[in-house]
Design a protein around this motif. Sequence first.
Motif, short mmCIF file in Angstrom:
data_model
loop_
_atom_site.label_atom_id
_atom_site.label_comp_id
_atom_site.label_asym_id
_atom_site.label_seq_id
_atom_site.Cartn_x
_atom_site.Cartn_y
_atom_site.Cartn_z
N SER A 1 0.85 -1.21 0.00
CA SER A 1 0.00 0.00 0.00
C SER A 1 0.88 1.25 0.00
N HIS A 2 1.88 1.25 0.89
CA HIS A 2 2.85 2.34 0.96
C HIS A 2 4.03 1.82 1.79
N PHE A 3 5.13 2.57 1.79
CA PHE A 3 6.38 2.00 2.31
C PHE A 3 6.64 2.28 3.78
N THR B 1 -6.62 0.24 7.94
CA THR B 1 -5.63 -0.69 8.49
C THR B 1 -5.61 -0.68 10.02
N HIS B 2 -5.57 0.51 10.61
CA HIS B 2 -5.31 0.60 12.05
C HIS B 2 -6.55 0.90 12.89
N CYS B 3 -7.72 0.75 12.27
CA CYS B 3 -8.97 1.07 12.97
C CYS B 3 -9.43 -0.12 13.82
N THR C 1 -6.73 1.43 3.75
CA THR C 1 -5.40 1.47 4.41
C THR C 1 -5.28 2.64 5.40
N ASP C 2 -4.37 3.59 5.16
CA ASP C 2 -4.15 4.67 6.14
C ASP C 2 -4.80 6.00 5.70
N ALA C 3 -5.86 5.91 4.88
CA ALA C 3 -6.58 7.13 4.48
C ALA C 3 -7.29 7.75 5.69
N ALA D 1 6.89 1.28 7.68
CA ALA D 1 7.42 0.02 8.23
C ALA D 1 6.34 -0.98 8.63
N ASP D 2 5.23 -0.47 9.15
CA ASP D 2 4.18 -1.39 9.61
C ASP D 2 3.49 -2.10 8.45
N HIS D 3 3.78 -1.68 7.23
CA HIS D 3 3.17 -2.29 6.04
C HIS D 3 4.16 -3.14 5.25
N ILE D 4 5.46 -2.90 5.43
CA ILE D 4 6.43 -3.61 4.58
C ILE D 4 7.50 -4.39 5.34
ZN LIG Z 1 0.14 2.26 8.67
#
Ligand SMILES: [Zn+2]
Length: 274
Positions: free
Chosen positions: A100-102, A261-263, A210-212, A104-107
């Motif tokens: 989704s994006h780079f 993602t973090h909800c 994701t993190d929108a 750390a918690d995603h990659i």
């Molecule tokens: Zn995140």
Amino acid sequence: MNIRFFASGYCEAHEKIVNPLNGKGVSKFYAVWALIYLPEFGNILFDTGYTKEFDKATSSFPERFYRWATPLHLKPHQTAKALLGNEGINADEIQYVIISHFHADHIAGLKDFPNAKIICSKLAYHEVMTSKGVRAVSKGILHKLLPDDFENRVVLLEDFAKNIFVNDAGITEFDVFNHSSFKLISLDGHAKGMLGFLYKDEKQAILYATDASWSYETYQQGILPSKIVKLFFDSWGDFIETQNKIRAFETAHAEFSILFTHCAKTLNYIANEI
Ligand SMILES: [Zn+2]
């Protein structure tokens, strides 16, 4: 075709950052990722969650600042590789990991999937390849999390997609894997070139945003996070506009659940014990 969500570790953040109006105390930001099974392509990962590579990548400065900001909590049996193993899926079998994006918690789990093509947007790729030193860290990018052969395995979404179009809510959709019920989408603002997806089967319809936003509640109430996060966000204006587009999509397509993602709401979808 099916989808399952998992969580691999969490970091903690002050609720006041997520919700400056009503936030109290500290909440856990779980590193959620998705496993999507498409019969013709096998198992595809969307993000990877945390691994201990995060601690390795942040052992010295300037990366150490990242660990101070978001210390990691992760048990060894909670990595994506370990959780897939429980499902009888070998990490070496995974052919595609979509990023989704780079952040750390995603990659952080990328190195665990040595045979996977790594799909990301052109903008996200360009940002990773051109950001260095303190600037990279300030944008949440840790190059040490990337596999050595990253550049050989990266696939740019804009080249990979069969078709790219803007939907009725103004969100750009990417046709991938020849599947009308799985599309990647652009979600600008939080991080350069960030992606999410639309998924639909007989049982459920999901817009994974994701993190929108970090919380469905704040998104729904139009409460923006603390302005301090502007320091590492890509574009505050785009972040607001993306939330407006998601709201327009939700209004027009009420059958879709909007997940971030973090909800906390997303934890109801998690297949593993956290
Ligand atoms: Zn995140």
